[in-house]
Each structure stands twice: as C-alpha cells, then as structure tokens.
Enzyme design. Structure first.
Site, PDB file in Angstrom:
ATOM      1  N   THR B 246       0.880  -1.169   0.000  1.00  0.00           N
ATOM      2  CA  THR B 246       0.000   0.000   0.000  1.00  0.00           C
ATOM      3  C   THR B 246       0.913   1.212   0.000  1.00  0.00           C
ATOM      4  O   THR B 246       2.024   1.146   0.513  1.00  0.00           O
ATOM      5  CB  THR B 246      -0.857   0.031   1.284  1.00  0.00           C
ATOM      6  OG1 THR B 246      -1.528  -1.205   1.430  1.00  0.00           O
ATOM      7  CG2 THR B 246      -1.887   1.150   1.250  1.00  0.00           C
ATOM      8  N   ARG B 274     -12.910  -8.856  -2.832  1.00  0.00           N
ATOM      9  CA  ARG B 274     -12.470  -8.409  -1.501  1.00  0.00           C
ATOM     10  C   ARG B 274     -12.129  -6.921  -1.507  1.00  0.00           C
ATOM     11  O   ARG B 274     -11.415  -6.430  -2.376  1.00  0.00           O
ATOM     12  CB  ARG B 274     -11.244  -9.222  -1.085  1.00  0.00           C
ATOM     13  CG  ARG B 274     -10.672  -8.833   0.270  1.00  0.00           C
ATOM     14  CD  ARG B 274      -9.352  -8.110   0.102  1.00  0.00           C
ATOM     15  NE  ARG B 274      -8.702  -7.889   1.409  1.00  0.00           N
ATOM     16  CZ  ARG B 274      -7.652  -7.089   1.577  1.00  0.00           C
ATOM     17  NH1 ARG B 274      -7.128  -6.463   0.557  1.00  0.00           N
ATOM     18  NH2 ARG B 274      -7.124  -6.928   2.768  1.00  0.00           N
ATOM     19  N   GLY B 276     -10.340  -4.108   0.913  1.00  0.00           N
ATOM     20  CA  GLY B 276      -9.526  -3.930   2.121  1.00  0.00           C
ATOM     21  C   GLY B 276      -9.797  -2.581   2.766  1.00  0.00           C
ATOM     22  O   GLY B 276     -10.819  -1.944   2.502  1.00  0.00           O
ATOM     23  N   THR B 297      -1.234   1.158   6.398  1.00  0.00           N
ATOM     24  CA  THR B 297      -0.791   0.048   5.557  1.00  0.00           C
ATOM     25  C   THR B 297      -0.685  -1.183   6.438  1.00  0.00           C
ATOM     26  O   THR B 297      -0.043  -1.151   7.485  1.00  0.00           O
ATOM     27  CB  THR B 297       0.569   0.339   4.894  1.00  0.00           C
ATOM     28  OG1 THR B 297       1.048  -0.870   4.298  1.00  0.00           O
ATOM     29  CG2 THR B 297       1.606   0.842   5.886  1.00  0.00           C
ATOM     30  N   GLY B 300      -5.539  -5.417   5.995  1.00  0.00           N
ATOM     31  CA  GLY B 300      -6.710  -4.552   5.911  1.00  0.00           C
ATOM     32  C   GLY B 300      -7.893  -4.943   6.779  1.00  0.00           C
ATOM     33  O   GLY B 300      -8.571  -4.083   7.333  1.00  0.00           O
TER      34      GLY B 300
END
Lengths: 383, 383
Positions: B246, B274, B276, B297, B300
């Site tokens: 991330t 999905r 996050g 980060t 998630g």
C-alpha cells in the site's frame, strides 16, 4: 443461520455440572477433614458464589433489549393511511418478536439482530432485500453488514444481486472467510458457496419500486443533467425511500454481548457502483462490548465522512459521554452541520438505548425483557 | 489536478491590498482627526496586527510537513540488495519532493498528498498503480481514497481497472460527484467521464508481480484448499507485498490544513471482490483539522474492524491523547492483540508526526520546511 435458542439451558447445565464436579472431586474430600465452623463457612461461601452468579445472569437477562429501524425520512402522520400504518406496525412487530424469541431464551445478540433484519429484508415495505429499490439499469444491488461486539468481528457485502438475505451473507463473510468486506459478483459467488439461499434477481422485483424508478428516470431525463448526473441533488422529500431506505437492528443479550446489523437496497436510480454507509464498518454499523452497538440510516455519504457509528462509540470510550448525548451530538448537530440527515439506533452495554433522527420520522421499535414490542414512526414514542 | 503553486503569492498580495484599502478608505481619514499620541497608538496597533498575521503565517509555514509510506512488511536489511535499496530510496525521495514542491510554495496539503501518491503509483516498485499485484483472474484491481481535513470531504474508489492514478479518481469522486465511494465498472466509468487518464489494463502488468501470482497459485493448488480458499492464512513473511503493499501520504500545509491519501493494488491472488481498508474512510484513511491526518498500511481486515484511522483521531479529540501515544496504542497494542499487523503514518495539526509499525520494516519518509527528505525502511530513523 445458526439460531442458538438453547444457549441459556446449555449454559446453566454446564454451570451446575461444573459446580457439582468441583464439589465432588476437589472440595468435598477436603471439607470432610474440616472442623464444623470452617466447614459451614466454606459451604456458605460456595452457595453465595453460585447464587451471585445466577443473580448476575438474572440481572443481565432483565436488561436484554432489541432495537430496530426501517429507515428515516419524510414519514408524517398526515401522509400515512391507516392501512399502511398497520402494515408497517405489523412488520416491525414481527421483526422485534423474531429477535426477542432468541434473546428471551438466553440466545445471542448476534443471532437476534440477524433474525430481526431478515424479517425486514423479507418484507417488501422496506428498502432492503425483497422491496429493494432499482438501480439505473433496473437491477437490485444490495448492501449489508454485521458486527459482533464481543470479538470485534465484522462482515459486509456490497452490491450483491442474488442473495435472498444480504445480512446473512455479511455474517457468512464474518464467520466463514478471513475477509471483512466483499463486493459485487465475488460477494454473490461467495454467498452461494457458503450455502446461503440464492434467488433469481427477479425475486427482488416489486411493482412499487419499479414505478418509482420510472418516475425518477423520467424526471431526471427532463433535468439539465440528462439523467446520468453524479450530482443528484433532488430533494430527499420527493423520494424519501430512495435516499433513506435502510433497515437495521442492535441488541444486548443476557450474556452482556452487543451486536449490530444493517441492510439496504441503496438509492433509486443509483449508478456507477456507488457504495453507501450500510456496508461500511464504523460508518453504518459498529459494535463493541466496551461501549455500544449502532445501526444507522440516512444520507450515506455524510455518515461515511463522519465515520458515524464509530464516532459515538469513541465519544463514550475516550470522552466518557453517555450513549444518548453522544448519539444526539452526532445526529442532531454534526450531521446537519455538514448538510446531511437521517437517524440512528444505539444500545449500550447496560441496556440503555436511543433512537435519534433529524428527519420528520423514522420507522423504529424496541422490545425489552418484558416482551412488549413498542413501535414508532413519527416523533411520538418515549424510549 | 489543480496545483496551486502561486497560492502563497496570491495570498500575500491580497493581504497587502486589503491593508492598503482599509487604511486609505476607512482608517486614514479618521486618523487625520486624532491627536498625535492616539494616532501613534492606532498606527502601532495596525502595524502589530499585520506583523502578527505575517508571523503567524511564517510559523505555520515552518511547520509544513509531508510524510509518506510505501507499505509495511518483512523489510529487512539482510534481504535487501544495495541496488534495490537505492531504487526504493530514489522513488520515495521523488514522492517527497513532488509534495514538497507544492507545500513549500504555500500550496494545499490535498494537492501535496495526491502528488506524492501519484509518484508512488507510477513507480513499479510499490503495490499501487503501475506495479499492482494480480488478482486470481490475472487482473489488476486498484483501490484508493483521499480526505480533506478542512472540510471532512472524502472520496474513494474500489476495484478500478483502467485508471492510471486511482488516487486522482478518488479525488474526482470527492470533488466532482455527490458520492464518497464508487466501486468496480461504475468507478471506472466515472473516472473516464471525469477526464482522468485512462490506460489499457495491460499498463499495470509487471513481470515480477505476474511471477508472484504464478508462484502463489502453484502453492495454493498444492494446499488443502485447492487454491480458492476464503481462509488464506499463508504467512505474511512469504509474500509481504501481497499482504502489505500500500502507499500513502499525509500532510500539513502552510494554511494549517491537513490531508491524507492511500492507494493500493490489493492482495496477490485475491478473489471474490475483496475490499480492504485502503478505500474505507475511517479505516485506511482519515483527516480532520481538529486532530490529525492518517494513512494506514497493513492487514486490511483488522484495520477495518478497528476503524483504525478514526480511532486515533477520536483518541485525540475525546481522550486528549497525543498523536504518538494514540498511534502507538493502536498499532503496537490493539492491532496485534486482534492478530493483525502493519503500520501507519500520521501528522497532527501542529506538525507533529509519527510512523509506527509492528512489522520488521516499513518503506517511509518525511520532509519538513527545510526541504531535506529523510527516508527509512527498517527500524532505524528518528522522527
């Protein structure tokens, strides 16, 4: 869905078994060697302990509560027919009873909120499940979320199209996957693989919602934007259900655990994969045994920006606000200050609850240990 | 994107003009009729006021700061080659400079965080934009969000596939729609209509990420679950980027406004839609001038359940925690207590900042008014 109606009985049985075992195996032989006054004291001590635990469970049981909502908006007595009012009252009562049947038997708040929301999803009166509004493309895309206050576990689905009960899909995400939020076709696929009831998309069709879509499309096509506007500013009072249609439930069970669930069909004529607050943990739904359980209904974008549900919880946890003041601060002050509107239902770990809204009305109700459902639509019921 | 590099100059010009206008039109004629000591006092008063305002702007300017991250995970010096380390350092430095060029000219924190994140998105080293990991189907699905601390406005996209810079799509959602969160094909369609740079999905292809997908698929096919598991529990240390990739930025500008942005390519071999924490306002991203700006980060799902970013903000707002203690409490205690890991960057309204992580390392850096970029990867730089 796993209804754990026998939970209380199992628990009591376990409790008794545990006391007997301890008594027979550990305490009894030792008591034999004690002098009488000591022996009496020890037996009294055990008796007080057991009674205290039973009393404490009884106290908690007396605090059980389930609160539900069926959306906030322009709900005014003058616009309501007696027939419509009766239909809403019956549906909300059914939802309360479904949850109460679980809570009153010592069942889990998680099961109770799911059961209550399923009843509202199955009822075409509400914008969730059967009765969901249509997207611009004439489809029904459903969002839902659920949270367990004991474990801070959560699950959510966004944009499912073939799951009869999206709240149960959210619960399956929570319990049968390592994820929290699934969207679109992937969420549908997961729900099917998790064994949930799958329906043809036509199941969600209702004539009333279809006509609403045609009406909104017609008016949009006459507007400057030509219908495909990203800036739909049509007043909420024209299509209250299209903006505020959401259902939800929060509960405290006899074990002292909190849970919350929310489900919605989104906005009429919605486009472009818009996700509102209902499937967003912290915005539309939140539960923590440390504070409270919350389900929101309103103009989702503002609820996301305010991280509405978590804000109330944090005001209690870090600012020592009480539930009612925290919920009022957010719904009656900060939400309108940004230009948003809607409502919220919330219950704290002591069984206190509140149902604030800054709109004309909110379909809502509650049921406590006495089992008497109380229903409200306008600004007229006492909490 | 609107870069307001001339903002400071415009502001100063306006300020001067305003003082002269007031002086000539209102104050000057009245001063003529005053006695000398009063006249002197009034002139001193005006001079002090103007100087004070200039000083206050200068003080704020001296507090400008930009903090960035490029993901947390198993980042250890022993595993790093000098070439790789140099490449990461150069990319992070570029991102810091892109944001600093805006902040140092009096530009907005919102522009700075977007500019910094765009640089990281364009760099194939990071799991965001170009360099994003592949889904199970061999596609790149990108998520991003941005938030303006001054207005609490926010925007997010989930699962976009053709937008070169997802963070700019998130900003467009914030500024050019009435929505906060758009997903999937709808989000792509919106980004195109908003005039953002659209690329063929093949733009996001990188050989390294493709090989990673093949490797993960191969190992999954050998595992019990047959690859399509909803319960992917492979250790994070095998594929650190697949779990923790991330990028993000937070900034305080010379006007005292905070902003935050986050962008990600998700998880390698991810399936089933999905979502996050990166596109979830309150979880992966949050900013409020009342408290702080945050970009997260990490794993998630845990960040969503903890409503991570908003928690830190609320601890400051309602519990009077300071930024560092609040961030440490969440990242070093509550996150691992649930079983999660990762990191966070955060800056408060006074320019204090922190970059905690409970993993081996986190790609990160900061730049302050002096314009000297400071880069870190392991547990070794002082804030």
């Amino acid at each position: 869905m796993q209804i754990r109606g026998q939970y209380k009985i199992v628990n009591f049985a376990k409790l008794k078994q545990s006391v007997y075992c301890n008594y027979n195996l550990i305490i009894l032989p030792q008591i034999e060697y004690m002098k009488f006054p000591v022996k009496l004291s020890v037996i009294c001590f055990i008796a007080i302990g057991v009674t205290g635990r039973l009393q404490s469970q009884q106290q908690l049981k007396s605090k059980i509560v389930l609160v539900i909502h069926g959306g906030a908006g322009i709900i005014e007595k003058e616009r309501m027919t007696p027939q419509k009012e009766a239909a809403y009252t019956a549906a909300l009562t059914d939802a309360l009873k479904a949850g109460y049947n679980i809570l009153s038997k010592g069942g889990r708040s998680l099961d109770a909120v799911e059961a209550a929301v399923r009843v509202l999803e199955d009822c075409p009166l509400f914008n969730a499940g059967k009765g969901a509004v249509f997207t611009h493309e004439g489809k029904n895309e459903l969002d839902a979320s659920i949270m367990n206050g004991k474990t801070l576990s959560a699950g959510a689905v966004a944009g499912v199209t073939i799951v009869k009960n999206p709240v149960s899909a959210a619960r399956a995400v929570m319990e049968k996957s390592n994820h929290v939020m699934l969207s679109g076709a992937g969420a549908d696929k997961f729900a099917a693989s998790a064994g949930l009831e799958i329906v043809d998309p036509s199941y969600f069709f209702t004539e009333e919602r279809w006509q609403l879509l045609q009406q909104v499309k017609k008016e949009d096509s006459l507007s400057k934007s030509g219908g495909h506007s990203y800036n739909d500013t049509r007043p909420a009072n024209i299509y209250p259900d299209s903006k505020f249609g959401t259902v939800g439930a929060v509960a405290l069970d006899a074990e002292g655990n909190l849970a919350a669930a929310t489900s919605t069909g989104g906005m009429t004529n919605k486009m472009f994969g818009r996700i509102g607050d209902s499937p967003v943990i912290g915005a539309g739904t939140y539960a923590s045994n440390a504070t409270c359980a919350i389900s929101c209904t309103g103009w989702g974008e503002f609820y996301i920006r305010l991280v509405m549900a978590k804000s109330v919880s944090d005001m209690m946890e870090y600012g020592k606000w009480d539930l009612k003041n925290a919920a009022d601060e957010m719904i009656m002050k900060r939400l309108p200050a940004l230009g948003g509107d809607g409502g919220m239902i919330a219950v704290d770990r002591n069984g206190n609850f509140t149902m604030p809204f800054n709109t004309a009305g909110m379909y809502r109700g509650f049921i406590k240990a006495d089992g008497k459902p109380v229903i409200g639509m306008y600004k007229d019921i006492k909490e």
